[in-house]
Design a protein around this motif. Structure first.
Motif, PDB file in Angstrom:
ATOM      1  N   PHE A   1       0.828  -1.199   0.000  1.00 17.22           N
ATOM      2  CA  PHE A   1       0.000   0.000   0.000  1.00 17.22           C
ATOM      3  C   PHE A   1       0.864   1.252   0.000  1.00 17.22           C
ATOM      4  CE2 PHE A   1      -2.870  -3.047   2.207  1.00 17.22           C
ATOM      5  CZ  PHE A   1      -3.882  -3.060   1.261  1.00 17.22           C
ATOM      6  N   VAL A   2       0.324   2.309  -0.578  1.00 15.32           N
ATOM      7  CA  VAL A   2       0.958   3.624  -0.518  1.00 15.32           C
ATOM      8  C   VAL A   2      -0.089   4.648  -0.105  1.00 15.32           C
ATOM      9  CG1 VAL A   2       2.759   3.105  -2.221  1.00 15.32           C
ATOM     10  CG2 VAL A   2       0.603   4.105  -2.982  1.00 15.32           C
ATOM     11  N   LEU A   3       0.404   5.719   0.455  1.00 11.85           N
ATOM     12  CA  LEU A   3      -0.420   6.869   0.779  1.00 11.85           C
ATOM     13  C   LEU A   3       0.128   8.029  -0.023  1.00 11.85           C
ATOM     14  CD1 LEU A   3      -2.764   7.493   2.852  1.00 11.85           C
ATOM     15  CD2 LEU A   3      -0.997   8.590   4.228  1.00 11.85           C
ATOM     16  N   GLU A   4      -0.745   8.654  -0.804  1.00 15.31           N
ATOM     17  CA  GLU A   4      -0.353   9.806  -1.620  1.00 15.31           C
ATOM     18  C   GLU A   4      -0.869  11.083  -0.975  1.00 15.31           C
ATOM     19  OE1 GLU A   4      -1.752   9.960  -5.614  1.00 15.31           O
ATOM     20  OE2 GLU A   4      -0.735   8.118  -6.194  1.00 15.31           O
ATOM     21  N   ALA A   5      -0.053  12.102  -1.008  1.00 11.44           N
ATOM     22  CA  ALA A   5      -0.464  13.444  -0.611  1.00 11.44           C
ATOM     23  C   ALA A   5      -0.188  14.345  -1.792  1.00 11.44           C
ATOM     24  CB  ALA A   5       0.302  13.914   0.622  1.00 11.44           C
ATOM     25  N   ASP A   6      -1.232  14.893  -2.349  1.00 13.75           N
ATOM     26  CA  ASP A   6      -1.109  15.771  -3.526  1.00 13.75           C
ATOM     27  C   ASP A   6      -0.319  15.102  -4.645  1.00 13.75           C
ATOM     28  OD1 ASP A   6      -2.582  17.818  -2.263  1.00 13.75           O
ATOM     29  OD2 ASP A   6      -0.784  18.467  -1.193  1.00 13.75           O
ATOM     30  N   GLY A   7      -0.584  13.798  -4.875  1.00 10.82           N
ATOM     31  CA  GLY A   7       0.029  13.061  -5.964  1.00 10.82           C
ATOM     32  C   GLY A   7       1.418  12.521  -5.693  1.00 10.82           C
ATOM     33  N   ILE A   8       1.945  12.735  -4.487  1.00  9.67           N
ATOM     34  CA  ILE A   8       3.289  12.260  -4.137  1.00  9.67           C
ATOM     35  C   ILE A   8       3.157  11.148  -3.099  1.00  9.67           C
ATOM     36  CG2 ILE A   8       5.508  12.897  -3.102  1.00  9.67           C
ATOM     37  CD1 ILE A   8       4.934  15.765  -4.147  1.00  9.67           C
ATOM     38  N   VAL A   9       3.841  10.025  -3.327  1.00 11.60           N
ATOM     39  CA  VAL A   9       3.823   8.916  -2.370  1.00 11.60           C
ATOM     40  C   VAL A   9       4.617   9.341  -1.140  1.00 11.60           C
ATOM     41  CG1 VAL A   9       4.533   6.532  -1.949  1.00 11.60           C
ATOM     42  CG2 VAL A   9       3.522   7.166  -4.159  1.00 11.60           C
ATOM     43  N   VAL A  10       3.928   9.334   0.020  1.00 12.75           N
ATOM     44  CA  VAL A  10       4.548   9.814   1.262  1.00 12.75           C
ATOM     45  C   VAL A  10       4.608   8.756   2.351  1.00 12.75           C
ATOM     46  CG1 VAL A  10       3.989  12.244   0.833  1.00 12.75           C
ATOM     47  CG2 VAL A  10       2.350  10.788   2.064  1.00 12.75           C
ATOM     48  N   ALA A  11       4.012   7.588   2.105  1.00 16.94           N
ATOM     49  CA  ALA A  11       4.040   6.518   3.104  1.00 16.94           C
ATOM     50  C   ALA A  11       3.747   5.198   2.408  1.00 16.94           C
ATOM     51  CB  ALA A  11       3.020   6.773   4.210  1.00 16.94           C
ATOM     52  N   THR A  12       4.188   4.118   3.056  1.00 13.91           N
ATOM     53  CA  THR A  12       3.936   2.786   2.511  1.00 13.91           C
ATOM     54  C   THR A  12       3.842   1.756   3.636  1.00 13.91           C
ATOM     55  OG1 THR A  12       4.691   1.147   0.880  1.00 13.91           O
ATOM     56  CG2 THR A  12       6.397   2.264   2.140  1.00 13.91           C
ATOM     57  N   THR A  13       3.108   0.699   3.388  1.00  8.92           N
ATOM     58  CA  THR A  13       3.055  -0.482   4.249  1.00  8.92           C
ATOM     59  C   THR A  13       2.966  -1.703   3.349  1.00  8.92           C
ATOM     60  OG1 THR A  13       0.635  -0.394   4.404  1.00  8.92           O
ATOM     61  CG2 THR A  13       1.866   0.636   6.201  1.00  8.92           C
ATOM     62  N   TYR A  14       3.317  -2.846   3.910  1.00  8.03           N
ATOM     63  CA  TYR A  14       3.298  -4.103   3.167  1.00  8.03           C
ATOM     64  C   TYR A  14       2.502  -5.111   3.991  1.00  8.03           C
ATOM     65  CZ  TYR A  14       5.312  -8.220   0.764  1.00  8.03           C
ATOM     66  OH  TYR A  14       5.517  -9.386   0.078  1.00  8.03           O
ATOM     67  N   LEU A  15       1.316  -5.475   3.498  1.00  7.44           N
ATOM     68  CA  LEU A  15       0.404  -6.387   4.192  1.00  7.44           C
ATOM     69  C   LEU A  15       0.481  -7.773   3.557  1.00  7.44           C
ATOM     70  CD1 LEU A  15      -2.073  -6.966   6.095  1.00  7.44           C
ATOM     71  CD2 LEU A  15      -3.507  -6.212   4.183  1.00  7.44           C
ATOM     72  N   ASN A  16       0.761  -8.762   4.381  1.00  3.50           N
ATOM     73  CA  ASN A  16       0.767 -10.158   3.956  1.00  3.50           C
ATOM     74  C   ASN A  16      -0.421 -10.841   4.612  1.00  3.50           C
ATOM     75  OD1 ASN A  16       3.824 -10.828   2.851  1.00  3.50           O
ATOM     76  ND2 ASN A  16       3.725  -9.121   4.271  1.00  3.50           N
ATOM     77  N   VAL A  17      -1.362 -11.338   3.823  1.00  4.62           N
ATOM     78  CA  VAL A  17      -2.514 -12.080   4.331  1.00  4.62           C
ATOM     79  C   VAL A  17      -2.178 -13.557   4.161  1.00  4.62           C
ATOM     80  CG1 VAL A  17      -4.971 -12.554   4.068  1.00  4.62           C
ATOM     81  CG2 VAL A  17      -4.112 -10.215   3.785  1.00  4.62           C
ATOM     82  N   ILE A  18      -2.109 -14.264   5.282  1.00  2.00           N
ATOM     83  CA  ILE A  18      -1.595 -15.629   5.302  1.00  2.00           C
ATOM     84  C   ILE A  18      -2.717 -16.608   5.630  1.00  2.00           C
ATOM     85  CG2 ILE A  18       0.092 -17.159   6.397  1.00  2.00           C
ATOM     86  CD1 ILE A  18       1.627 -14.428   7.055  1.00  2.00           C
ATOM     87  N   PRO A  19      -2.980 -17.565   4.734  1.00  2.00           N
ATOM     88  CA  PRO A  19      -4.003 -18.576   5.015  1.00  2.00           C
ATOM     89  C   PRO A  19      -3.636 -19.363   6.275  1.00  2.00           C
ATOM     90  CG  PRO A  19      -3.339 -18.660   2.714  1.00  2.00           C
ATOM     91  CD  PRO A  19      -2.367 -17.753   3.420  1.00  2.00           C
ATOM     92  N   ASN A  20      -4.651 -19.907   6.932  1.00  2.00           N
ATOM     93  CA  ASN A  20      -4.451 -20.504   8.243  1.00  2.00           C
ATOM     94  C   ASN A  20      -5.471 -21.610   8.459  1.00  2.00           C
ATOM     95  OD1 ASN A  20      -3.471 -20.671  10.928  1.00  2.00           O
ATOM     96  ND2 ASN A  20      -5.062 -19.291  11.638  1.00  2.00           N
ATOM     97  N   LEU A  21      -5.105 -22.650   9.163  1.00  2.00           N
ATOM     98  CA  LEU A  21      -6.048 -23.737   9.454  1.00  2.00           C
ATOM     99  C   LEU A  21      -6.687 -23.619  10.829  1.00  2.00           C
ATOM    100  CD1 LEU A  21      -4.189 -26.780   7.882  1.00  2.00           C
ATOM    101  CD2 LEU A  21      -6.254 -25.634   7.058  1.00  2.00           C
ATOM    102  N   THR A  22      -6.131 -22.820  11.728  1.00  2.00           N
ATOM    103  CA  THR A  22      -6.753 -22.625  13.032  1.00  2.00           C
ATOM    104  C   THR A  22      -7.691 -21.427  12.980  1.00  2.00           C
ATOM    105  OG1 THR A  22      -4.953 -21.224  13.848  1.00  2.00           O
ATOM    106  CG2 THR A  22      -4.743 -23.618  14.200  1.00  2.00           C
TER     107      THR A  22
END
Length: 147
Positions: free
Chosen positions: A50-71
């Motif tokens: 993910f990125v967060l843009e402010a006035d068209g400029i990327v100013v922040a980022t995160t990386y989300l991993n969604v992991i399958p699970n059996l419990t």
């Protein structure tokens, strides 16, 4: 205008610029392996940069991993990595905005929990994560690295 969104192919340089603020000692890769990893992340189900843009400029980022699970009734869980806000804009609320969007994406994916690790010892960093809803006393983290 502030916009939270998934990163696209055109965000590669902007994300790398933020990552250099997070890990300034990392070498600049010349072999294209960073671009290949970026493309793999963008095309892999369950991985969300993910990125967060402010006035068209990327100013922040995160990386989300969604992991399958059996419990937990086969509910996935989330791991959030590489949380970076442009260093000149820290403390302005942008970090809270990108983390709110990232957690919303995890909950929308059915995750029963979201985890992250930080190597920061700065009290402000820990206060930020607590303000975003994370607890440091719910689990104990261990980290192994290749020897």
């Amino acid at each position: 205008m502030i916009l939270f969104r998934e990163a696209g192919p055109g965000d590669f340089e902007a994300v790398l610029r933020l990552y250099r603020q997070l890990q300034p000692e990392d070498p600049v890769l010349q072999d294209g392996s960073d671009a290949a990893a970026f493309a793999q992340i963008l095309s892999s189900p369950g991985l969300h940069l993910f990125v967060l843009e402010a006035d068209g400029i990327v100013v922040a980022t995160t990386y989300l991993n969604v992991i399958p699970n059996l419990t937990r009734s086969a509910s996935p869980y989330a791991l959030i990595e590489n949380v970076v806000v442009e260093e000149t804009l820290r403390g302005t609320g942008l970090g809270k905005q990108i983390m709110t969007g990232t957690l919303r994406a995890a909950w929308d994916a059915g995750c029963y929990k979201a985890m992250l690790l930080t190597s920061s010892r700065k009290p402000a960093t820990h206060a930020y994560y607590r303000a975003c809803g994370f607890s440091s006393d719910a689990k104990t983290a261990y980290l192994a690295r290749p020897s």
